[in-house]
Design an enzyme around this catalytic site. Structure first.
Site, mmCIF file in Angstrom:
data_model
loop_
_atom_site.group_PDB
_atom_site.id
_atom_site.type_symbol
_atom_site.label_atom_id
_atom_site.label_comp_id
_atom_site.label_asym_id
_atom_site.label_seq_id
_atom_site.Cartn_x
_atom_site.Cartn_y
_atom_site.Cartn_z
ATOM 1 C CE LYS A 1 42.997 114.283 82.639
ATOM 2 N NZ LYS A 1 42.607 113.885 84.537
ATOM 3 C CG ASP B 1 41.853 98.368 78.014
ATOM 4 O OD1 ASP B 1 40.610 98.672 78.122
ATOM 5 O OD2 ASP B 1 42.022 96.815 77.846
ATOM 6 C CB THR B 2 39.922 101.931 82.557
ATOM 7 O OG1 THR B 2 40.231 103.818 82.320
ATOM 8 C CG2 THR B 2 41.463 102.302 83.786
ATOM 9 C CE1 TYR C 1 42.275 112.028 76.654
ATOM 10 C CE2 TYR C 1 43.529 113.002 76.968
ATOM 11 C CZ TYR C 1 42.465 112.009 77.216
ATOM 12 O OH TYR C 1 42.806 111.829 78.670
#
Length: 259
Positions: free
Chosen positions: A167, A197-198, A160
């Site tokens: 971000k 959880d998308t 990430y």
């Protein structure tokens, strides 16, 4: 000291809203939540026409008919076209929710320059383009801008690095925008979520590990859901948050408190 007047229930009737990336996941939940409170929503999508059609139908079922626009918020020409349609159809804008997010998921040392630029453009720089066009449409009425972030801005998450850095940049930009525009009645804030959880999470090679670990580490006993994020956005764009400027509201069930 006189007692403060009670707030009316949140009513966004007559408000016009742009939710970027509003066709799926968190963006769709936000679009529906604001529409259900009376707002007229414009949402953009990038590729998935089917998801956009479903979102439009669901939003219209709970509120005013929405405006959908296919546009890439990382592309200046697309942003101009997007706001051209907003000006033509709405004539104003009261709320901007900068939610659209993509990014390259790789270890930091594996990132290419184009990976970095693309991730930063769509997740951080896009907010500048959106704010530059949105703020004049808010005018003397003032308005609210909310950017959607994640715990990766402050916590290391495998694969990430680029997204987390973007971000973090997004949250820094929000603080500066908040100070620059507070005197004009424009509030700028962040909603930062834990693991949700998308569809976006499906691109993580360690998705199952992330979900399992997040669930174990969340004091609230469940994962964050898109509607949790939508409720936080609704609060920040309402009059109840009228003195909140440049802040990051973390929605993670308490996970970050223990980290």
């Amino acid at each position: 000291m006189p007692e403060a007047a009670p707030f009316d229930p949140i009513n966004l009737t007559g408000k016009h809203v742009l939710v970027t990336g509003g066709s799926r996941g968190i963006g769709r939940a936000i679009s529906k939540r604001l529409a259900a409170q009376g707002a007229t929503v414009c949402f953009n999508y990038l590729r998935n026409r089917e998801a956009a059609a479903v979102a439009k139908k669901e939003i219209a079922a709970v509120g005013p008919e929405p405006l959908e626009v296919r546009a890439n918020v990382a592309d200046e020409e697309h942003v101009e076209r997007l706001f051209g349609e907003i000006e033509e159809k709405f004539g104003k804008l009261d709320i901007l929710v900068s939610n659209a997010a993509l990014g390259v998921l790789k270890p930091v040392t594996k990132l290419r320059e184009k990976d970095w630029r693309w991730t930063m453009d769509i997740n951080a720089r896009a907010l500048i383009s959106l704010a530059k066009r949105a703020i004049p449409l808010m005018g003397e009425r003032g308005g609210s801008i909310v950017a959607v972030s994640s715990l990766g801005a402050t916590h290391a998450i495998p694969f990430y690095g680029a997204v987390g850095a973007s971000k973090a940049a997004l949250e820094a930009l929000v603080r500066h925008l908040a100070i620059e525009n507070a005197a004009d009645g424009i509030r700028v804030n962040v909603v930062s979520g834990g693991a949700v959880d998308t569809d976006a999470l499906k691109f993580f090679p360690n998705r199952e590990e992330i979900l399992e670990d997040s669930l174990k580490r969340t004091p609230a006993g469940r994962l964050v859901e898109p509607n949790d994020m939508a409720d936080a956005v609704l609060f920040l764009v309402s009059d109840m948050a009228r003195m909140i400027h440049g802040q990051t509201l973390i929605v993670d069930g308490g996970t970050s408190v223990l980290a």
